[in-house]
Design an enzyme around this catalytic site. Structure first.
Site, PDB file in Angstrom:
ATOM      1  CE  LYS A  13      21.716  -8.313 -28.664  1.00 32.29           C
ATOM      2  NZ  LYS A  13      20.912  -9.275 -29.860  1.00 32.29           N
ATOM      3  NE  ARG A  88      15.530  -7.851 -27.030  1.00 33.28           N
ATOM      4  CZ  ARG A  88      16.513  -8.670 -26.517  1.00 33.28           C
ATOM      5  NH1 ARG A  88      17.653  -8.236 -25.806  1.00 33.28           N
ATOM      6  NH2 ARG A  88      16.756  -9.767 -27.396  1.00 33.28           N
ATOM      7  NE  ARG A 127      21.910 -19.038 -29.569  1.00 32.30           N
ATOM      8  CZ  ARG A 127      21.625 -17.861 -29.115  1.00 32.30           C
ATOM      9  NH1 ARG A 127      22.519 -16.896 -29.405  1.00 32.30           N
ATOM     10  NH2 ARG A 127      20.329 -17.029 -29.022  1.00 32.30           N
ATOM     11  NE  ARG A 160      18.181 -18.052 -26.007  1.00 33.23           N
ATOM     12  CZ  ARG A 160      18.772 -16.947 -26.088  1.00 33.23           C
ATOM     13  NH1 ARG A 160      19.896 -16.334 -26.020  1.00 33.23           N
ATOM     14  NH2 ARG A 160      17.981 -16.116 -26.713  1.00 33.23           N
ATOM     15  NE  ARG A 171      15.252 -14.646 -30.052  1.00 32.25           N
ATOM     16  CZ  ARG A 171      16.272 -15.561 -30.138  1.00 32.25           C
ATOM     17  NH1 ARG A 171      15.786 -16.648 -30.476  1.00 32.25           N
ATOM     18  NH2 ARG A 171      17.459 -15.122 -29.875  1.00 32.25           N
TER      19      ARG A 171
HETATM   20  P1  ADP Z   1      18.558 -12.418 -28.488  1.00 34.18           P
HETATM   21  O1  ADP Z   1      19.081 -11.126 -28.383  1.00 34.18           O
HETATM   22  O2  ADP Z   1      19.383 -13.520 -29.110  1.00 34.18           O
HETATM   23  O3  ADP Z   1      17.178 -12.544 -28.670  1.00 34.18           O
HETATM   24  P2  ADP Z   1      18.347 -12.327 -25.504  1.00 34.18           P
HETATM   25  O4  ADP Z   1      19.029 -13.472 -24.623  1.00 34.18           O
HETATM   26  O5  ADP Z   1      19.040 -10.978 -25.454  1.00 34.18           O
HETATM   27  O6  ADP Z   1      18.413 -13.057 -26.975  1.00 34.18           O
HETATM   28  O7  ADP Z   1      16.846 -12.122 -25.200  1.00 34.18           O
HETATM   29  C1  ADP Z   1      16.124 -13.385 -25.082  1.00 34.18           C
HETATM   30  C2  ADP Z   1      14.660 -12.751 -24.623  1.00 34.18           C
HETATM   31  O8  ADP Z   1      14.700 -12.246 -23.395  1.00 34.18           O
HETATM   32  C3  ADP Z   1      14.013 -11.740 -25.533  1.00 34.18           C
HETATM   33  O9  ADP Z   1      13.249 -12.479 -26.564  1.00 34.18           O
HETATM   34  C4  ADP Z   1      13.033 -11.356 -24.711  1.00 34.18           C
HETATM   35  O10 ADP Z   1      12.047 -11.993 -24.270  1.00 34.18           O
HETATM   36  C5  ADP Z   1      13.605 -11.005 -23.316  1.00 34.18           C
HETATM   37  N1  ADP Z   1      14.575 -10.043 -23.071  1.00 34.18           N
HETATM   38  C6  ADP Z   1      15.946  -9.850 -23.122  1.00 34.18           C
HETATM   39  N2  ADP Z   1      15.929  -8.686 -22.772  1.00 34.18           N
HETATM   40  C7  ADP Z   1      14.934  -7.832 -22.943  1.00 34.18           C
HETATM   41  C8  ADP Z   1      14.471  -6.471 -22.704  1.00 34.18           C
HETATM   42  N3  ADP Z   1      15.564  -5.636 -22.455  1.00 34.18           N
HETATM   43  N4  ADP Z   1      13.490  -6.095 -22.817  1.00 34.18           N
HETATM   44  C9  ADP Z   1      12.386  -7.072 -22.756  1.00 34.18           C
HETATM   45  N5  ADP Z   1      12.564  -8.145 -22.910  1.00 34.18           N
HETATM   46  C10 ADP Z   1      13.799  -8.734 -22.810  1.00 34.18           C
END
Ligand code: ADP
Ligand code: ZN
Length: 226
Positions: A13, A88, A127, A160, A171
Site C-alpha cells: 500500500k 480500516r 522486511r 518493525r 494482523r
Molecule cells: P500494515 O498495513 O502493514 O499492517 P500499518 O503501518 O498500516 O501496517 O499499521 C500498523 C499498525 O498501526 C496496525 O496494526 C494498527 O495497530 C495501527 N493502525 C494503522 N492504521 C490504523 C487505523 N486506521 N486504525 C486503527 N489502527 C491503525
C-alpha cells in the site's frame, strides 16, 4: 483525486500510495506512519496506540478518526489526498464519509491491492527498514548492499516490532475481520478498482495510471443490493 488504498498488510500500500501521490501531486496520508511517529514522540496518543500496535490490533477507532480529521484539515489536503491505512473498519469508513461531507467532498477512488497470504508472510517477515530515512529492504528480493545497513544513510536496519511472526498472523486476522468488509461497502458505491500486489516495481507506475484511469466495470444497476 481523493483516494483510499485498501489491502492486507504487506500488499504494498505504501509503495503504491507514494507513486500515486507523485503522479497526482497530492499528499499521502499514512495512519501507520502517523501513529508510529506519535509512539516515537511519546505523545498521549502514542502511549495508548503502542500497546495495540505491538499486538497487531487496531488502535481504537475514535483516536484514529480524530487524528485523520485533524490531518485532513491541513491546507495541503484541500485539493486531494491519498489515504493509506485508513479507513480500516466500518466505523472508520463511516467517520470518513462524515469528515469529507462537512467540507463538501467525496471519495472518488478506492484501490484494492490483492495479495495471497503466503507472499504477505514472506514479505513482512523479511522486511527491514531504516529507522532514520524510512527506506525499506527485503532480505531476499531487495537486500541492502552492506549487510544490515541502509544503502542511503548507512544506519543500522531494524525489523518493525509488529513484523514478528505471531503479530503478522494477528494482523492478517484483523484485516479479514475488520477491514475486508469495507471492500463490499465501497463496491456498492461503485468505487473499487483492483490491482495485483505482486506486479513488478518497474511496471507499477504505468499499471497504476492505467487502473486509476479505467472506468469501474460494474454499473450501479448491476451491483448487488442491500
Ligand atoms: P500494515 O498495513 O502493514 O499492517 P500499518 O503501518 O498500516 O501496517 O499499521 C500498523 C499498525 O498501526 C496496525 O496494526 C494498527 O495497530 C495501527 N493502525 C494503522 N492504521 C490504523 C487505523 N486506521 N486504525 C486503527 N489502527 C491503525
Ligand atoms: Zn536510511
Amino acid at each position: 483525486m481523493k483516494a483510499v488504498i485498501l489491502g492486507p498488510p504487506g500488499a504494498g500500500k505504501g509503495t503504491c500510495a507514494k507513486i500515486i501521490g507523485e503522479i497526482y501531486g497530492i499528499p499521502v496520508i499514512t495512519t501507520g506512519d502517523m501513529l508510529r511517529a506519535a509512539v516515537a514522540r511519546m505523545t498521549p496518543l502514542g502511549l495508548t496506540a503502542k500497546s495495540y500496535m505491538d499486538r497487531g490490533e487496531l488502535v481504537p477507532d475514535d483516536l484514529v478518526n480524530d487524528m485523520v480529521t485533524e490531518r485532513l484539515k491541513e491546507s495541503d489536503a484541500e485539493g486531494g489526498f491519498i489515504l493509506d491505512g485508513y479507513p480500516r473498519s466500518p466505523r472508520q469508513a463511516e467517520a470518513l464519509e462524515r469528515i469529507l461531507k462537512t467540507s463538501g467532498k467525496k471519495l472518488n477512488q478506492v484501490l484494492h491491492i490483492k495479495l495471497e497470504d503466503k507472499t504477505i508472510i514472506d514479505r513482512l517477515s523479511k522486511r527491514r527498514s531504516c529507522p532514520r530515512c524510512g527506506a525499506i529492504f527485503h532480505l531476499d528480493n531487495k537486500p541492502p548492499k552492506a549487510k544490515g545497513k541502509c544503502d542511503a544513510c548507512n544506519t543500522e536496519l531494524v525489523q518493525r516490532d509488529d513484523d514478528k511472526p505471531e503479530v503478522i498472523k494477528r494482523r492478517l486476522e484483523v484485516y479479514r475481520e475488520k477491514t475486508q468488509p469495507l471492500l463490499d461497502f465501497y463496491k456498492k458505491k461503485g468505487l473499487i478498482k483492483v490491482i495485483r500486489g505482486d506486479i513488478n516495481l518497474m511496471d507499477l507506475p504505468t499499471t497504476l495510471k492505467r487502473v486509476l484511469n479505467s472506468r469501474v466495470r460494474t454499473k450501479p444497476h448491476e451491483q448487488p443490493q442491500g
